[in-house]
Each structure stands twice: as structure tokens, then as C-alpha cells.
Design a protein around this motif. Structure first.
Motif, short mmCIF file in Angstrom:
data_model
loop_
_atom_site.label_atom_id
_atom_site.label_comp_id
_atom_site.label_asym_id
_atom_site.label_seq_id
_atom_site.Cartn_x
_atom_site.Cartn_y
_atom_site.Cartn_z
N LEU A 62 0.82 -1.22 0.00
CA LEU A 62 0.00 0.00 0.00
C LEU A 62 0.85 1.27 0.00
N GLY A 63 1.89 1.32 0.80
CA GLY A 63 2.75 2.52 0.84
C GLY A 63 3.32 2.87 -0.52
N PRO A 64 4.02 1.93 -1.17
CA PRO A 64 4.56 2.23 -2.50
C PRO A 64 3.47 2.53 -3.53
N ILE A 65 2.34 1.85 -3.47
CA ILE A 65 1.27 2.09 -4.45
C ILE A 65 0.67 3.48 -4.25
N ILE A 66 0.46 3.87 -3.01
CA ILE A 66 -0.08 5.20 -2.73
C ILE A 66 0.91 6.27 -3.20
N ALA A 67 2.21 6.04 -2.96
CA ALA A 67 3.23 7.00 -3.41
C ALA A 67 3.23 7.11 -4.94
N LEU A 68 3.11 5.99 -5.63
CA LEU A 68 3.06 6.01 -7.10
C LEU A 68 1.81 6.74 -7.58
N HIS A 69 0.68 6.49 -6.94
CA HIS A 69 -0.56 7.19 -7.30
C HIS A 69 -0.41 8.70 -7.11
N GLU A 70 0.14 9.10 -5.99
CA GLU A 70 0.33 10.54 -5.73
C GLU A 70 1.26 11.17 -6.75
N TRP A 71 2.33 10.44 -7.13
CA TRP A 71 3.24 10.95 -8.14
C TRP A 71 2.51 11.11 -9.47
N ALA A 72 1.72 10.10 -9.86
CA ALA A 72 1.00 10.14 -11.13
C ALA A 72 0.01 11.30 -11.17
N VAL A 73 -0.68 11.53 -10.06
CA VAL A 73 -1.63 12.64 -10.00
C VAL A 73 -0.89 13.97 -10.10
N ALA A 74 0.23 14.09 -9.40
CA ALA A 74 1.00 15.34 -9.42
C ALA A 74 1.58 15.63 -10.80
N ARG A 76 0.34 14.30 -13.84
CA ARG A 76 -0.54 13.89 -14.94
C ARG A 76 -0.53 14.88 -16.10
N ASP A 77 -0.44 16.18 -15.82
CA ASP A 77 -0.40 17.17 -16.91
C ASP A 77 0.89 17.04 -17.71
N ASP A 78 2.01 16.79 -17.03
CA ASP A 78 3.28 16.59 -17.73
C ASP A 78 3.22 15.35 -18.63
N ILE A 79 2.60 14.29 -18.13
CA ILE A 79 2.48 13.05 -18.89
C ILE A 79 1.59 13.27 -20.11
N ARG A 80 0.47 13.96 -19.91
CA ARG A 80 -0.41 14.25 -21.04
C ARG A 80 0.31 15.06 -22.10
#
Length: 101
Positions: A62-74, A76-80
Motif C-alpha cells: 500500500l505505501g509504494p502504491i499510494i506514493a506512485l498514485h500521488e506521483w501520477a496525479v502530481a 498527470r499534466d506533464d504526462i499528457r
């Protein structure tokens, strides 16, 4: 992340995860059960009921997955934007250039 919140039934997960097909969800859950990350409990009811929940081993992720999710949300505009830039370059034929040596 969904299973980290509570036990879910298959259809709940299917409704909550945008864009996933039933087949892909089934394959993913089977793999997670096989790896010991998720437990599957089937109940002999009509209609049949199957619950999925994280195992103790699964909870350690859960810790690593939550960290990855937070990174992806932060980011997401750069990725798009990177996707748009890549697709624009591909449309202009730039992706067919030889790779640097």
C-alpha cells in the motif's frame, strides 16, 4: 488502492475502475491471488458472491502504491503533454529518424 480501503465484490471493483474490461479485471485479480497479494472468498449464495481483499503481504504494498498514485496525479499534466508531443512528432514523421549511435 481500492482493496486497501476495504473488501470489495467483483462488480464493485469493475464499476470503480474506469476503463477496465471484465476480462482484464478477472485476469488481474487471478494473478494477484496467485501471487498471494489478494484473497478471494466465494460464498455459495444465489446469485454467487465473491469477495476480494488484500492479504497481509498485499498490505505491505500500500505505501509504494499510494506514493506512485500521488506521483501520477502530481505529474498527470506533464504526462499528457509528453504524449501530445510524442504523437505530434510521430505525425510529422520524426519518429522514423534513425536512433543516435
Amino acid at each position: 488502492m481500492r482493496l486497501g480501503q476495504r473488501t470489495h465484490r467483483f462488480n464493485e471493483l469493475h464499476r470503480e475502475i474506469d476503463g477496465i474490461s471484465q476480462r482484464m479485471l478477472t485476469l488481474t485479480l487471478r494473478a494477484l491471488v496467485r501471487d498471494g497479494l489478494v484473497s478471494r472468498t466465494a460464498y455459495a449464495t444465489v446469485p454467487p458472491r465473491v469477495d476480494y481483499e488484500l492479504t497481509e503481504l498485499g498490505r505491505t504494498l500500500l505505501g509504494p502504491i499510494i506514493a506512485l498514485h500521488e506521483w501520477a496525479v502530481a505529474h498527470r499534466d506533464d504526462i499528457r503533454q509528453a504524449r501530445v508531443d510524442h504523437d505530434d512528432a510521430a505525425g510529422a514523421g520524426l519518429d522514423s529518424l534513425p536512433a543516435p549511435a
